[in-house]
Design a protein around this motif. Structure first.
Motif, short mmCIF file in Angstrom:
data_model
loop_
_atom_site.label_atom_id
_atom_site.label_comp_id
_atom_site.label_asym_id
_atom_site.label_seq_id
_atom_site.Cartn_x
_atom_site.Cartn_y
_atom_site.Cartn_z
N SER A 172 0.83 -1.21 0.00
CA SER A 172 0.00 0.00 0.00
C SER A 172 0.86 1.26 0.00
CB SER A 172 -0.92 0.02 1.22
OG SER A 172 -1.84 -1.03 1.16
N TYR A 173 1.88 1.26 0.85
CA TYR A 173 2.77 2.42 0.88
C TYR A 173 3.55 2.56 -0.42
CZ TYR A 173 2.04 4.07 5.62
OH TYR A 173 1.49 4.63 6.74
N TRP A 174 3.96 1.43 -0.99
CA TRP A 174 4.70 1.51 -2.24
C TRP A 174 3.83 2.06 -3.37
CZ3 TRP A 174 9.42 1.90 -3.72
CH2 TRP A 174 9.72 1.79 -5.06
N ARG A 175 2.58 1.61 -3.42
CA ARG A 175 1.67 2.08 -4.48
C ARG A 175 1.36 3.57 -4.35
NH1 ARG A 175 -3.06 -1.67 -6.36
NH2 ARG A 175 -3.43 0.33 -7.32
N SER A 176 1.23 4.04 -3.12
CA SER A 176 0.85 5.44 -2.93
C SER A 176 2.05 6.39 -2.97
CB SER A 176 0.08 5.63 -1.63
OG SER A 176 0.91 5.38 -0.53
N GLU A 177 3.20 5.94 -2.47
CA GLU A 177 4.35 6.83 -2.33
C GLU A 177 5.47 6.58 -3.33
OE1 GLU A 177 4.40 9.37 -0.15
OE2 GLU A 177 2.44 8.80 0.64
N GLN A 178 5.58 5.34 -3.82
CA GLN A 178 6.69 4.95 -4.71
C GLN A 178 8.04 5.29 -4.08
OE1 GLN A 178 6.45 3.57 -8.03
NE2 GLN A 178 4.36 3.16 -7.41
N ASN A 179 8.14 5.04 -2.77
CA ASN A 179 9.32 5.44 -2.02
C ASN A 179 9.62 4.36 -0.97
OD1 ASN A 179 11.15 6.62 -0.25
ND2 ASN A 179 10.16 8.62 -0.30
#
Length: 82
Positions: free
Chosen positions: A27-34
């Motif tokens: 979820s964090y990767w999809r939203s932040e790409q970081n």
């Protein structure tokens, strides 16, 4: 999975916990790409579960003081449907 033992009380975590960590990371990767955001999200969940373990250990130790034995603490990331 057994995490270990605290004050003679076994601490377990259900396999769904790993699924929760994976879901948080994705979820964090999809939203932040970081990668830093992913790590912060996962560390937050681990810290939250650490607090839950300490909270439940407090219940178990208080029960022990009143003569009630606690065999183990099992952490679930979803309701047990059994």
């Amino acid at each position: 999975m057994r995490l270990g033992s605290l004050a003679g009380i076994a601490v377990y975590v259900h396999a769904t916990f790993l699924i929760l960590l994976l879901w948080i990371a994705l979820s964090y990767w999809r939203s932040e790409q970081n990668l830093q955001a992913v790590v912060q999200g996962v560390v937050f969940i681990l810290a939250l579960f650490g607090c839950v373990v300490l909270h439940e250990l407090g219940h178990a130790l208080t029960a022990r003081r009143f003569g009630i034995q606690t065999r183990d603490i099992i952490l679930l990331s979803s309701p047990d449907r059994s």
